[in-house]
Design an enzyme around this catalytic site. Structure first.
Site, PDB file in Angstrom:
ATOM      1  N   ASP A  61     -11.030   2.182   3.641  1.00  0.00           N
ATOM      2  CA  ASP A  61     -11.435   0.798   3.570  1.00  0.00           C
ATOM      3  C   ASP A  61     -12.712   0.492   3.505  1.00  0.00           C
ATOM      4  O   ASP A  61     -13.286  -0.755   3.072  1.00  0.00           O
ATOM      5  CB  ASP A  61     -10.777  -0.131   4.624  1.00  0.00           C
ATOM      6  CG  ASP A  61      -9.529  -0.638   4.271  1.00  0.00           C
ATOM      7  OD1 ASP A  61      -9.182  -0.922   3.268  1.00  0.00           O
ATOM      8  OD2 ASP A  61      -8.732  -1.199   5.471  1.00  0.00           O
ATOM      9  N   LYS A  84       0.943  -1.183  -0.019  1.00  0.00           N
ATOM     10  CA  LYS A  84      -0.014  -0.134   0.031  1.00  0.00           C
ATOM     11  C   LYS A  84       0.949   1.364  -0.006  1.00  0.00           C
ATOM     12  O   LYS A  84       0.666   2.089  -0.706  1.00  0.00           O
ATOM     13  CB  LYS A  84      -0.978  -0.198   1.046  1.00  0.00           C
ATOM     14  CG  LYS A  84      -2.062  -1.097   0.994  1.00  0.00           C
ATOM     15  CD  LYS A  84      -2.736  -1.343   2.325  1.00  0.00           C
ATOM     16  CE  LYS A  84      -3.587  -2.554   2.195  1.00  0.00           C
ATOM     17  NZ  LYS A  84      -4.557  -3.155   3.271  1.00  0.00           N
ATOM     18  N   GLN A  91      -4.942  -1.648   9.477  1.00  0.00           N
ATOM     19  CA  GLN A  91      -4.843  -3.049   8.853  1.00  0.00           C
ATOM     20  C   GLN A  91      -5.163  -4.129   9.636  1.00  0.00           C
ATOM     21  O   GLN A  91      -5.034  -4.092  10.935  1.00  0.00           O
ATOM     22  CB  GLN A  91      -3.046  -3.267   8.695  1.00  0.00           C
ATOM     23  CG  GLN A  91      -2.755  -4.438   8.031  1.00  0.00           C
ATOM     24  CD  GLN A  91      -3.267  -4.474   6.569  1.00  0.00           C
ATOM     25  OE1 GLN A  91      -3.325  -3.757   5.959  1.00  0.00           O
ATOM     26  NE2 GLN A  91      -3.770  -5.754   6.103  1.00  0.00           N
TER      27      GLN A  91
END
Ligand code: BQF
Length: 299
Positions: A118, A51, A95
């Site tokens: 997300d 990322k 994460q």
């Protein structure tokens, strides 16, 4: 035909790079992503590195915020709150997975949905369900984009999703069943939806019979070779979301990645199929970039 997620993701990164450059040329800041990582799970480290690298490639700013496994839930909630209020951050992710002592749902619920790149907060999921402007979770968005770029229609098609996670199964089912005019800003022009969707899971009876009626099968179960050739109709499209590490002494890292599909035997029957690696994974990463750009433009 193999659906080349790696190539399509590179094309999209080039497009994003142009848009970011245009923003900067216009005197605006480059979009900025923050990535919070807890502990030292090697797979998570790889994903976060992917990322960070992708952001750099498109000219976005990115900051990694690492905490030890032992961090308390309260400390992490404080970090979320700090990022919610930091005007220099356009979007951030925590994460997953988190260590067992931290309530994942409590952390996700604390994220401001406008910075939730997300797309996993209850606010964004609810807004997507109701067709309101929202940020869609990265893997479903990537799958939809991949189908769109190969002009694989979903209207009236039977899509079978295997797996019911909040991150992939549930949201991809929702996206593909939706009326396209309810789609979200920033999505590819080719609108995809209007499918008839069946969601299967570990308690589904006669998975094979259901899969044999599918025009498109999306496998997100986390189980190597779950989908075998006898379960696939000739000419179907097969999307493999699985990322499983299996031991392989002949590979430099001692393991290799395999999907949830028995690729070798399913590929000859499928009209389109995604490989692992190089299929859905790169699309997930590029969708995070698209979401971050969207969050920055929305401000
Ligand atoms: C590729 C993920 C399970 C649980 C948490 C490219 C990625 C993977 C594969 C990647 C994933 C999977 C990510 C490939 C991010 C996808 O070339 O095939 C990229 O980095 N992913 C994650 O952040 O969390 C996960 C899977």
């Amino acid at each position: 035909m193999i659906l080349d997620g790696k190539k399509i993701a590179a094309d999209i990164r080039a497009e994003i790079r142009e848009k970011v450059a245009a923003l900067v040329a216009d005197g605006k800041r480059a979009p900025k992503l923050a990535v919070v990582i807890v502990g030292n799970n090697p797979a998570s480290e790889t994903y976060v590195n992917n990322k960070m690298k992708a952001c750099a490639e498109v000219g976005m700013e990115a900051v990694k915020i690492a905490y030890p496994t032992e961090i308390s839930e309260q400390t992490l909630l404080n970090e979320v709150s700090r990022l919610n209020n930091d005007p220099s951050i356009d979007g951030f992710i925590v994460q997953l997975p988190l260590p067992d002592h931290i309530n994942e749902s409590a952390i996700l619920s604390a994220i401001d949905y406008r910075k939730d790149v997300d797309g996993l907060t209850p606010a964004n999921v609810g807004r997507t369900v109701q067709g309101l402007p929202s940020i869609v979770s990265a893997t479903p968005r990537g799958i939809r984009e991949l189908l769109a770029r190969y002009q694989i229609q979903t209207e009236g098609k039977h899509v079978v999703v295997i797996g019911r996670s909040n991150i992939v199964g549930k949201p991809v089912a929702l996206l593909l069943m939706q009326r396209p005019y309810l789609s979200l800003p920033g999505m590819s022009a080719a609108s995809l939806g209007d499918a008839t969707v069946t969601v299967c899971h570990s308690k589904t009876q006669d998975l094979k019979a259901i899969c044999l009626t599918a025009d498109i099968i999306i496998v997100a179960a986390g189980s190597p070779k779950l989908l075998t050739a006898d379960m696939v109709k000739e000419g179907a499209t097969v999307i493999d979301v699985g990322i499983n590490r299996v031991d392989d002494p002949t590979s430099p890292r001692g393991y290799r990645l395999v999907g949830d599909v028995d690729f070798e035997n399913v590929a000859p029957k499928a009209a389109y199929i995604t490989p692992v690696p190089g299929g859905v994974g790169p699309m997930t990463i590029v969708s995070l970039l698209q979401n971050t750009l969207q969050a920055a433009l929305n401000r």
